[in-house]
Motif scaffolding. Structure first.
Motif, PDB file in Angstrom:
ATOM      1  N   LYS A 154       0.838  -1.206   0.000  1.00  0.00           N
ATOM      2  CA  LYS A 154       0.000   0.000   0.000  1.00  0.00           C
ATOM      3  C   LYS A 154       0.872   1.254   0.000  1.00  0.00           C
ATOM      4  O   LYS A 154       0.601   2.211  -0.752  1.00  0.00           O
ATOM      5  N   ASN A 155       1.900   1.261   0.844  1.00  0.00           N
ATOM      6  CA  ASN A 155       2.802   2.422   0.893  1.00  0.00           C
ATOM      7  C   ASN A 155       3.492   2.641  -0.450  1.00  0.00           C
ATOM      8  O   ASN A 155       3.623   3.773  -0.924  1.00  0.00           O
ATOM      9  N   ARG A 158       0.999   4.005  -2.931  1.00  0.00           N
ATOM     10  CA  ARG A 158       0.701   5.427  -2.688  1.00  0.00           C
ATOM     11  C   ARG A 158       1.788   6.320  -3.278  1.00  0.00           C
ATOM     12  O   ARG A 158       1.512   7.344  -3.890  1.00  0.00           O
ATOM     13  N   SER A 161       1.394   6.667  -7.027  1.00  0.00           N
ATOM     14  CA  SER A 161       0.113   7.143  -7.561  1.00  0.00           C
ATOM     15  C   SER A 161       0.203   8.542  -8.172  1.00  0.00           C
ATOM     16  O   SER A 161      -0.798   9.101  -8.585  1.00  0.00           O
ATOM     17  N   PHE A 539      -5.698   6.284  -4.684  1.00  0.00           N
ATOM     18  CA  PHE A 539      -4.885   6.259  -3.461  1.00  0.00           C
ATOM     19  C   PHE A 539      -5.468   5.203  -2.532  1.00  0.00           C
ATOM     20  O   PHE A 539      -6.628   5.292  -2.132  1.00  0.00           O
TER      21      PHE A 539
END
Length: 541
Positions: A154-155, A158, A161, A539
């Motif tokens: 996820k990090n 992000r 993105s 995001f």
């Protein structure tokens, strides 16, 4: 009861096994996951005998706990075809799926995995002889690793993105999958070590061929329906059979894009050589290690002994990160050996379900014979067993042996014993310890025991260029899982940790365009309409 009597009676009668630790039934596996189906197997099977023996009229005998399929190269080839089709040259449902959707699939699988905790923990214990407490820790650590991998992805997503603009060119940089991954894990951490490669490879969009280890095979059976129900057809395929019968053909096909193996460097080298397009093969390997402890006259000997005991004998020394040789200054050797022997004598040995047990039976059927050969070789070349009862065995159990003085004429000086023998080598000059590590074919980790800052510094600088991790006044280890885990020389290829692993099983890819009005309008339309999973500014929270 004296030691010999206790050792002779280490194994119990079958009816004395506590009910809470018994398997609910023999697990005779007759199906396996391939191409999204649990396929029925009617061919030969391999019977699984636990390292835990039971008393019989003929002495201790390993207990039968189940069996699993011995498939052939034909079945392995079918699973390979399924993985290739699911990847579909990067156009399959899984590799083109959004990161958020892949994460949801992994979360779904993890929930189903947690439902199987009780049986998996028991199978770890019964299949490899790991204590029930450590078996539960292995399961829990694996779940933590999966969630940490999800958070790390996820990090990363992000950070990816956004668009970068340099010299009038805009680009979005993300990570793309590599293709079909052949995943083979080790027996000593059959769940955790396997999943530290399988899960990152999977979550990054690759399709998987997974071969369970020789010991610790049945414990993966309860997870196969969870894989089937959580991922698209053909994304995860579990292959069975003799490794030398089914794996070479998979590699020779040229259809394997990533080889991930935690095991022998010899096996890894042979498999890599058999791939027809080596430049297209990425290898992520955790291999042999002969991690050393260096104990100087300035060490806290009590602390060093405590760490050496844990480092060399946790799970009977059957860890790649175990301390497998101790280099001690001659001036303190006697004191260290005396404390080491005394502390080993305090370790509880017995069955893996016993509370507080530290030493348990060994899973490999020929292991005790090999350990005895190592000791005989050392004695023939001038060493002796210095701890009381060291090297005694009963059935599948081997009591730890501290062997001293070890020298370069002995197997224990070079070979990774992967068991409960602690070789101790005396030295007079610190340069000898550096030379040992320079000449070693292994380069994973080292532990330095000293409270002298100048002395420690003088060792750090040369040793970080020989091994991948230098531990100060502590045992060698893998964790925490966010730290890099790798090795030099014959000990590893690629780096594993939570953030490193997702990079190891993917490649940086980007979409770039010149910043003119037409391109800006085009890209804005794609992003606004959400028509590309790759080119996206979504995001993930």
């Amino acid at each position: 009861m004296d030691f010999d009597s206790t050792l002779k009676n280490i194994f119990v009668n079958e009816n004395e096994i506590p009910d809470e630790f018994r398997l609910p039934a023999l697990i005779h596996q007759r199906e396996y996951l391939s191409n999204g189906e649990m396929k029925i197997w009617t061919g030969p099977v391999h019977e699984v005998y636990s390292p835990v023996c039971v008393q019989t009229a003929d002495g201790p005998q390993r207990l039968l706990i189940g069996s699993y399929p011995v498939c052939t190269a034909a079945e392995a080839g079918e699973s390979l075809d399924a993985a290739v089709a699911a990847y579909n040259n990067g156009r399959g449902e899984w590799p083109t799926m959004s990161v958020a959707e892949r994460i949801q699939c992994v979360e779904k699988f993890t929930g189903k995995m947690i439902e199987q905790k009780d049986i998996i923990v028991k199978l770890i214990m019964w299949e490899i002889g790991k204590s029930i407490a450590d078996s539960a820790k292995e399961f829990d650590r694996t779940i933590e690793y999966i969630y940490a991998t999800i958070d790390s992805l996820k990090n990363l997503d992000r950070d990816s993105s956004r668009f970068e603009i340099v010299d009038g060119i805009a680009a979005q940089v993300r990570r793309s999958p590599l293709g079909v991954v052949l995943c083979m894990g080790p027996f000593n951490y059959p769940l955790n070590e396997t999943f530290t490669t399988l899960i990152p490879a999977l979550i990054m969009g690759n399709t998987i061929l997974f071969k369970p280890p020789k010991f610790g095979t049945l414990l993966h059976y309860p997870l196969q329906e969870a894989f089937r129900d959580s991922f698209p057809k053909g994304v995860v395929n579990v292959i069975y059979g003799r490794g030398n019968a089914i794996v070479p053909g998979l590699m020779q096909s040229g259809k394997i894009n990533v080889l991930t193996l935690i095991g022998s460097s010899k096996v890894a080298n042979e498999l890599k050589k058999s791939h027809p397009k080596v430049n297209r093969l990425r290898a992520v390997l955790g291999l042999d290690a002969k991690n050393a402890a260096i104990v100087t006259p300035n060490a806290d000997i009590s602390l060093a002994v405590k760490e050496i005991i844990t480092g060399s004998l946790s799970f009977n020394g059957q860890r790649c990160t175990a301390l497998k040789i101790v280099l001690v200054h001659s001036s303190i050797a006697d004191e260290l050996l005396a404390q080491l022997s005394a502390e080993i004598a305090k370790l509880k040995f017995g069955m893996p379900w016993e509370k507080g047990v530290a030493l348990t039976p060994l899973p490999e059927t020929n292991k005790i014979e090999y350990l005895n050969e190592c000791i005989s070789d050392a004695i023939a070349n001038g060493a002796e067993i210095v701890n009381e009862n060291g090297g005694k065995s009963e059935g599948s159990f081997f009591y730890p042996a501290v062997v001293y003085p070890v020298n370069d004429k002995m197997k224990l000086y070079y070979e990774e014993q992967f068991g409960p023998i602690v070789p101790v080598v005396p030295f007079d000059d610190l340069e000898e310890t550096i030379e040992y590590l320079i000449e070693s074919t292994h380069g994973q980790q080292v532990s330095i025991f000293s409270n002298d800052a100048d002395e420690v510094a003088s060792l750090i600088d040369p040793l970080v260029n020989q091994v991948s991790r230098v531990n100060i006044n502590s045992q060698c280890q893998r964790g925490p899982d966010v730290f890099p885990f790798t090795g030099r020389k014959d000990s590893a290829e690629g780096t594993l940790s939570v953030p490193d692993a997702i990079r190891a099983f993917s490649i940086r890819s980007l979409v770039a365009f010149k910043m003119n009005d037409a391109n800006k309008q085009l890209i804005n339309e794609i992003v606004h309409e959400d028509s590309s999973n790759f080119l996206s500014t979504k995001f993930i929270f």
